[in-house]
Design an enzyme around this catalytic site. Structure first.
Site, PDB file in Angstrom:
ATOM      1  N   TRP A 100      47.114  29.269  45.673  1.00  0.00           N
ATOM      2  CA  TRP A 100      45.471  29.205  45.562  1.00  0.00           C
ATOM      3  C   TRP A 100      44.908  28.165  44.933  1.00  0.00           C
ATOM      4  CZ3 TRP A 100      44.503  32.293  49.198  1.00  0.00           C
ATOM      5  CH2 TRP A 100      45.214  33.438  49.395  1.00  0.00           C
ATOM      6  N   LYS A 105      40.791  42.887  43.496  1.00  0.00           N
ATOM      7  CA  LYS A 105      42.112  43.178  43.048  1.00  0.00           C
ATOM      8  C   LYS A 105      41.941  43.636  41.311  1.00  0.00           C
ATOM      9  CE  LYS A 105      43.668  38.337  45.076  1.00  0.00           C
ATOM     10  NZ  LYS A 105      44.582  39.097  45.849  1.00  0.00           N
ATOM     11  N   ASP A 162      40.007  30.142  38.139  1.00  0.00           N
ATOM     12  CA  ASP A 162      39.974  31.137  39.205  1.00  0.00           C
ATOM     13  C   ASP A 162      40.917  32.289  38.373  1.00  0.00           C
ATOM     14  OD1 ASP A 162      40.653  32.815  41.278  1.00  0.00           O
ATOM     15  OD2 ASP A 162      41.633  31.403  42.494  1.00  0.00           O
TER      16      ASP A 162
END
Length: 363
Positions: free
Chosen positions: A103, A198, A174
């Protein structure tokens, strides 16, 4: 709810049963409006109250004051990969990225389309088994910002100690897969973003916690919807927001507060992770954890078995035992247990017992 399975999916992920039951009870008539939250205008007072409470709850849990604002936007973390450099990577400046997995690589890829970038540290050569040591981080001469990914779902690593840098360089994170899993000093960050699916709520809404000075005077050369100031000036209501997602996110925030807040959740999350890591460590090599012990995530536990046939059997037998989502990410294979805040301790105990029995039979 005996018909529910134990959900180890990495996202969309398990939600607290209490939250789902409240949403179910309010689905046809929210707050005596005679309408479902799915039907209420985002310009209405009932929805405005939801939006405002969600922002206040998130700031309270993070210990942030009026110098920060919470935005609820769409497009997931993947859109934030582009919005961050579009808003903050100015000419003659450099965006510094610390690479710890897939990511963060994707975030860097988007920034490269906008301007000059610099890899301040990476553990790619170690197959992202660990988080870089602070001494390994080499910043550029004039960073516009520093970007990190706090937790890595695919490789199962997490920053044990979040970095801190001297000066006024904006630190951006993030935190999609570990936000609110433990206490931390959120004020050291200029911007935090997290896809909700999540650890915060359902898919479709992204939380952006931004310092107010960064949500002002963004470049007018970028599209309106990609400027943070657009959403900040309109309190996330410039266009139709993901109303049901924000409503559910707020119920999750209420649930977190009812659990005792982040300190309480951290202790529970550590205990849950220990149940599974202890099985891996005591299996004499039958289970092989991917992450170095110093970088292990308490949200995503990644591991391998002696061969892929055993891994396929593990997945099949776990499904038969009432568990879902233990297959590893398609890009790396193996196995993965995602144990976010809403995963009950009993779920991790069940996985521990299953892993012990599987090892006994096949080890």
């Amino acid at each position: 709810m005996s018909n529910r399975i134990i959900n180890f999916n990495a996202g969309p992920a398990v939600l607290p049963v209490d939250v789902l039951e409240q949403a179910q009870s309010e689905l046809l008539n929210f707050n005596d409006t005679g309408m479902s939250i799915l039907e209420i205008s985002h310009r209405s007072k009932p929805y405005e109250a939801v939006n405002n409470e969600a922002e206040a709850n998130l700031k309270e849990l993070l210990g942030l004051g009026e110098d920060y604002q919470v935005l609820f936007v769409q497009g997931g973390a993947s859109t934030q990969f582009a919005m961050v450099p579009l808003n903050f990577l100015t000419p003659r400046r450099t965006a510094d990225y610390i690479l710890t997995g897939v990511w963060s690589e994707k975030a860097l890829k988007e920034a490269k389309l906008v301007g000059q970038t610099h890899i301040a540290a990476t553990t790619a050569k170690d197959n992202y088994r660990r988080i870089p040591e602070l001494a390994e981080i080499q910043l550029s001469d004039n960073p516009a910002y520093i970007h990190i990914t706090s937790n890595n779902t695919i490789f199962g690593t997490q920053w044990r100690e979040l970095p801190n840098f001297s000066g006024n360089i904006p630190l951006i994170a993030d935190m999609s897969s570990d936000i609110l899993c433990r206490p931390f000093d959120a004020s050291k960050f200029a911007l935090i973003y997290a896809g909700a699916q999540k650890n915060l709520g359902p898919s479709g809404v992204t939380a952006v916690i931004i310092r107010r000075d960064l949500a002002e005077n963004n470049p007018k050369t970028i599209p309106t919807m990609l400027r943070y100031e657009t959403h900040a000036a309109n309190h996330s209501l410039y266009n139709t927001p993901p109303t049901f997602g924000v409503y559910l996110l707020n119920l999750v925030l209420r649930w977190i507060k009812a659990q005792g807040g982040l300190a309480s959740l951290e202790q529970r999350n550590l205990a849950k992770a220990k149940l599974i890591y202890d099985v891996i460590d005591d299996s004499h090599g039958f289970y092989r954890g991917h992450a170095d012990k110093s970088s292990r995530s308490i949200m995503n536990i990644t591991f391998r078995l002696p061969n892929e046939e055993l891994e396929k059997l593990f997945v099949a037998e776990s499904i038969a035992a009432g568990m879902a989502g233990l297959k590893g990410h398609r890009s790396v294979g193996g196995l993965r247990a995602s144990i976010y805040n809403a995963m009950p301790v009993d779920g991790c105990r069940a996985l521990r017992d299953f892993m012990k029995e599987f090892c006994r039979k096949h080890g």
